[in-house]
Scaffold this motif. Structure first.
Motif, PDB file in Angstrom:
ATOM      1  N   VAL A  22       0.980  -1.071   0.071  1.00  0.00           N
ATOM      2  CA  VAL A  22      -0.003  -0.110   0.081  1.00  0.00           C
ATOM      3  C   VAL A  22       1.057   1.154   0.037  1.00  0.00           C
ATOM      4  O   VAL A  22       0.826   2.133  -0.751  1.00  0.00           O
ATOM      5  N   ARG A  23       1.849   1.453   0.993  1.00  0.00           N
ATOM      6  CA  ARG A  23       2.453   2.608   1.163  1.00  0.00           C
ATOM      7  C   ARG A  23       3.469   2.960  -0.229  1.00  0.00           C
ATOM      8  O   ARG A  23       3.500   3.983  -0.507  1.00  0.00           O
ATOM      9  N   GLU A  28       2.530   7.510  -2.629  1.00  0.00           N
ATOM     10  CA  GLU A  28       3.649   8.319  -2.271  1.00  0.00           C
ATOM     11  C   GLU A  28       3.741   9.485  -3.104  1.00  0.00           C
ATOM     12  O   GLU A  28       3.904  10.527  -2.625  1.00  0.00           O
ATOM     13  N   GLU A  29       2.993   9.328  -4.244  1.00  0.00           N
ATOM     14  CA  GLU A  29       2.745  10.766  -5.143  1.00  0.00           C
ATOM     15  C   GLU A  29       1.682  11.445  -4.502  1.00  0.00           C
ATOM     16  O   GLU A  29       2.059  12.824  -4.644  1.00  0.00           O
ATOM     17  N   MET A  69      -7.733   7.293  -8.717  1.00  0.00           N
ATOM     18  CA  MET A  69      -8.348   6.244  -7.517  1.00  0.00           C
ATOM     19  C   MET A  69      -8.171   5.031  -8.310  1.00  0.00           C
ATOM     20  O   MET A  69      -7.990   3.875  -7.746  1.00  0.00           O
ATOM     21  N   ARG A  70      -8.758   4.883  -9.427  1.00  0.00           N
ATOM     22  CA  ARG A  70      -8.742   3.461 -10.034  1.00  0.00           C
ATOM     23  C   ARG A  70      -7.217   2.953 -10.351  1.00  0.00           C
ATOM     24  O   ARG A  70      -7.079   1.876 -10.014  1.00  0.00           O
ATOM     25  N   HIS A  71      -6.415   3.690 -10.660  1.00  0.00           N
ATOM     26  CA  HIS A  71      -4.947   3.427 -10.847  1.00  0.00           C
ATOM     27  C   HIS A  71      -4.362   3.025  -9.621  1.00  0.00           C
ATOM     28  O   HIS A  71      -3.618   2.153  -9.378  1.00  0.00           O
ATOM     29  N   LEU A  72      -4.332   3.962  -8.550  1.00  0.00           N
ATOM     30  CA  LEU A  72      -4.187   3.488  -6.916  1.00  0.00           C
ATOM     31  C   LEU A  72      -4.865   2.104  -6.684  1.00  0.00           C
ATOM     32  O   LEU A  72      -3.990   1.184  -6.237  1.00  0.00           O
ATOM     33  N   MET A  73      -5.919   2.043  -6.889  1.00  0.00           N
ATOM     34  CA  MET A  73      -6.592   0.574  -6.296  1.00  0.00           C
ATOM     35  C   MET A  73      -6.174  -0.672  -7.316  1.00  0.00           C
ATOM     36  O   MET A  73      -5.721  -1.544  -6.599  1.00  0.00           O
ATOM     37  N   ARG A  74      -5.713  -0.137  -8.424  1.00  0.00           N
ATOM     38  CA  ARG A  74      -5.273  -1.187  -9.311  1.00  0.00           C
ATOM     39  C   ARG A  74      -3.928  -1.702  -8.636  1.00  0.00           C
ATOM     40  O   ARG A  74      -3.614  -3.127  -8.556  1.00  0.00           O
ATOM     41  N   GLN A  75      -3.160  -0.749  -8.528  1.00  0.00           N
ATOM     42  CA  GLN A  75      -1.661  -0.829  -7.956  1.00  0.00           C
ATOM     43  C   GLN A  75      -1.701  -1.792  -6.574  1.00  0.00           C
ATOM     44  O   GLN A  75      -1.078  -2.701  -6.689  1.00  0.00           O
ATOM     45  N   ILE A  76      -2.677  -1.473  -5.711  1.00  0.00           N
ATOM     46  CA  ILE A  76      -2.873  -2.006  -4.407  1.00  0.00           C
ATOM     47  C   ILE A  76      -3.293  -3.743  -4.402  1.00  0.00           C
ATOM     48  O   ILE A  76      -2.707  -4.398  -4.154  1.00  0.00           O
TER      49      ILE A  76
END
Length: 129
Positions: A22-23, A28-29, A69-76
């Motif tokens: 997550v972190r 981080e961005e 938000m979509r990009h962040l959730m995909r990464q996680i």
């Protein structure tokens, strides 16, 4: 296994997963950049001026659009998936051990009763029909 041992293992696993899954993502961005000054302490005295000239209170402004938000959730999700899929790989575990030393310096996790009651309390209502 003793409940105390289960709790200790769960705490370390939660810290480790938060650190590497997550972190170290797009969060981080969001964390990077200039932090606005607030004299009130709660950012109620901070405003954003958008391209249309509107002044939006910091506390009312969205800090993530749908795409971010979509990009962040995909990464996680991808990192959590990878973590679970590779957890038994010796090379991956060696990498995790190095990160665990950092994550263990964080505060001890605690049971989130509100989260738990929200899931358990709404379980029947959310089941697919």
């Amino acid at each position: 296994m003793k409940p105390a041992d289960e709790a200790r293992i769960a705490a370390r696993l939660a810290q480790l997963m938060a650190m590497i899954c997550v972190r170290n993502t797009g969060i981080e961005e969001l964390h990077a950049g200039t932090v606005p000054v607030t004299h009130a302490g709660d950012y109620s005295d901070v405003f954003i001026t958008d391209a249309g000239g509107r002044q939006i209170p910091w506390t009312d402004a969205s800090h993530l659009d749908d795409d971010r938000m979509r990009h962040l959730m995909r990464q996680i999700v991808d990192r959590l998936y990878t973590f679970h899929l590779k957890a038994s790989d010796p090379g991956f575990r060696d990498h995790l051990d190095r990160w665990l030393a950092v994550a263990e310096r964080w505060d001890e996790p605690k049971l989130d009763e509100a989260f738990l009651s929200g899931i358990v309390g709404n379980e029947a209502a959310k089941l697919p029909r």
